[in-house]
Design a protein around this motif. Structure first.
Motif, PDB file in Angstrom:
ATOM      1  N   THR A  35       0.833  -1.205   0.000  1.00 32.07           N
ATOM      2  CA  THR A  35       0.000   0.000   0.000  1.00 32.07           C
ATOM      3  C   THR A  35       0.865   1.251   0.000  1.00 32.07           C
ATOM      4  OG1 THR A  35      -1.754  -1.190   1.162  1.00 32.07           O
ATOM      5  CG2 THR A  35      -1.841   1.214   1.225  1.00 32.07           C
ATOM      6  N   ALA A  36       1.924   1.260   0.792  1.00 36.17           N
ATOM      7  CA  ALA A  36       2.833   2.407   0.822  1.00 36.17           C
ATOM      8  C   ALA A  36       3.495   2.611  -0.536  1.00 36.17           C
ATOM      9  CB  ALA A  36       3.892   2.213   1.905  1.00 36.17           C
ATOM     10  N   LEU A  37       3.900   1.523  -1.178  1.00 35.16           N
ATOM     11  CA  LEU A  37       4.528   1.608  -2.494  1.00 35.16           C
ATOM     12  C   LEU A  37       3.557   2.174  -3.529  1.00 35.16           C
ATOM     13  CD1 LEU A  37       6.940   1.034  -4.352  1.00 35.16           C
ATOM     14  CD2 LEU A  37       6.013  -1.263  -4.664  1.00 35.16           C
ATOM     15  N   ILE A  38       2.322   1.707  -3.494  1.00 37.00           N
ATOM     16  CA  ILE A  38       1.315   2.203  -4.434  1.00 37.00           C
ATOM     17  C   ILE A  38       1.056   3.692  -4.215  1.00 37.00           C
ATOM     18  CG2 ILE A  38      -1.149   2.053  -5.019  1.00 37.00           C
ATOM     19  CD1 ILE A  38      -0.839  -1.021  -4.611  1.00 37.00           C
ATOM     20  N   ASN A  39       1.009   4.105  -2.957  1.00 40.21           N
ATOM     21  CA  ASN A  39       0.810   5.524  -2.663  1.00 40.21           C
ATOM     22  C   ASN A  39       1.989   6.366  -3.162  1.00 40.21           C
ATOM     23  OD1 ASN A  39      -1.770   6.137  -1.301  1.00 40.21           O
ATOM     24  ND2 ASN A  39      -1.079   4.547   0.104  1.00 40.21           N
ATOM     25  N   LEU A  40       3.202   5.871  -2.986  1.00 42.75           N
ATOM     26  CA  LEU A  40       4.379   6.587  -3.490  1.00 42.75           C
ATOM     27  C   LEU A  40       4.348   6.692  -5.013  1.00 42.75           C
ATOM     28  CD1 LEU A  40       7.250   5.166  -1.275  1.00 42.75           C
ATOM     29  CD2 LEU A  40       6.403   7.511  -1.318  1.00 42.75           C
ATOM     30  N   LEU A  41       3.986   5.611  -5.661  1.00 42.08           N
ATOM     31  CA  LEU A  41       3.886   5.611  -7.116  1.00 42.08           C
ATOM     32  C   LEU A  41       2.860   6.641  -7.590  1.00 42.08           C
ATOM     33  CD1 LEU A  41       4.432   4.445  -9.955  1.00 42.08           C
ATOM     34  CD2 LEU A  41       2.740   2.688  -9.437  1.00 42.08           C
ATOM     35  N   ALA A  42       1.719   6.665  -6.948  1.00 46.45           N
ATOM     36  CA  ALA A  42       0.670   7.619  -7.325  1.00 46.45           C
ATOM     37  C   ALA A  42       1.126   9.061  -7.099  1.00 46.45           C
ATOM     38  CB  ALA A  42      -0.602   7.338  -6.540  1.00 46.45           C
ATOM     39  N   GLN A  43       1.727   9.330  -5.952  1.00 41.83           N
ATOM     40  CA  GLN A  43       2.200  10.685  -5.647  1.00 41.83           C
ATOM     41  C   GLN A  43       3.280  11.140  -6.622  1.00 41.83           C
ATOM     42  OE1 GLN A  43       3.431  10.447  -1.565  1.00 41.83           O
ATOM     43  NE2 GLN A  43       1.332  10.536  -0.784  1.00 41.83           N
ATOM     44  N   GLU A  44       4.214  10.262  -6.923  1.00 42.80           N
ATOM     45  CA  GLU A  44       5.297  10.605  -7.846  1.00 42.80           C
ATOM     46  C   GLU A  44       4.760  10.834  -9.252  1.00 42.80           C
ATOM     47  OE1 GLU A  44       9.146  11.565  -9.025  1.00 42.80           O
ATOM     48  OE2 GLU A  44       8.285  11.373  -7.015  1.00 42.80           O
ATOM     49  N   THR A  45       3.815  10.020  -9.668  1.00 46.44           N
ATOM     50  CA  THR A  45       3.215  10.182 -10.994  1.00 46.44           C
ATOM     51  C   THR A  45       2.502  11.518 -11.101  1.00 46.44           C
ATOM     52  OG1 THR A  45       2.968   7.794 -11.215  1.00 46.44           O
ATOM     53  CG2 THR A  45       1.605   9.168 -12.657  1.00 46.44           C
ATOM     54  N   ILE A  46       1.744  11.867 -10.086  1.00 47.35           N
ATOM     55  CA  ILE A  46       1.027  13.146 -10.085  1.00 47.35           C
ATOM     56  C   ILE A  46       2.011  14.308 -10.086  1.00 47.35           C
ATOM     57  CG2 ILE A  46      -0.466  14.642  -8.704  1.00 47.35           C
ATOM     58  CD1 ILE A  46      -1.885  11.991  -7.807  1.00 47.35           C
TER      59      ILE A  46
END
Length: 79
Positions: A35-46
Motif C-alpha cells: 500500500t505504501a509503495l502504491i501511494n508513493l507511485l501515485a504521488q510521484e506520478t502526479i
C-alpha cells in the motif's frame, strides 16, 4: 489535501485481479508495504505530470502530460 489509497482498496484490487482464483494470502506487513509503495507511485506520478505541464507552460494537466512521463515512471518503479 493529501489523498491516500487505503489498504482495504489494495486488498480489493488484488482480489479482483485474481478473478476468483485461489485466495491470495497476504501478510498484514506485506499489505502495508504494498500500500505504501502504491501511494508513493501515485504521488510521484502526479508530481511529475504536474511538473511536465508547468514546464510546457500549460495551466491544466492533460492526458498528454501523463503520456510523456509514464514510461520513465514505469522504469523507475520496475522491480
Amino acid at each position: 489535501m493529501t489523498m491516500h489509497i487505503k489498504q482495504s482498496t489494495v486488498r480489493s484490487i488484488l482480489t479482483v485481479a485474481r478473478r476468483g482464483k485461489k485466495r491470495l494470502n497476504l501478510d498484514s506487513d506485506a499489505l502495508a508495504v504494498l500500500t505504501a509503495l502504491i501511494n508513493l507511485l501515485a504521488q510521484e506520478t502526479i508530481a511529475r505530470t504536474c511538473q511536465t505541464a508547468a514546464n510546457t507552460g500549460d495551466r491544466h494537466v492533460t492526458r498528454d502530460h501523463l503520456k510523456r512521463i509514464i514510461a520513465q515512471i514505469m522504469l523507475d518503479f520496475a522491480v
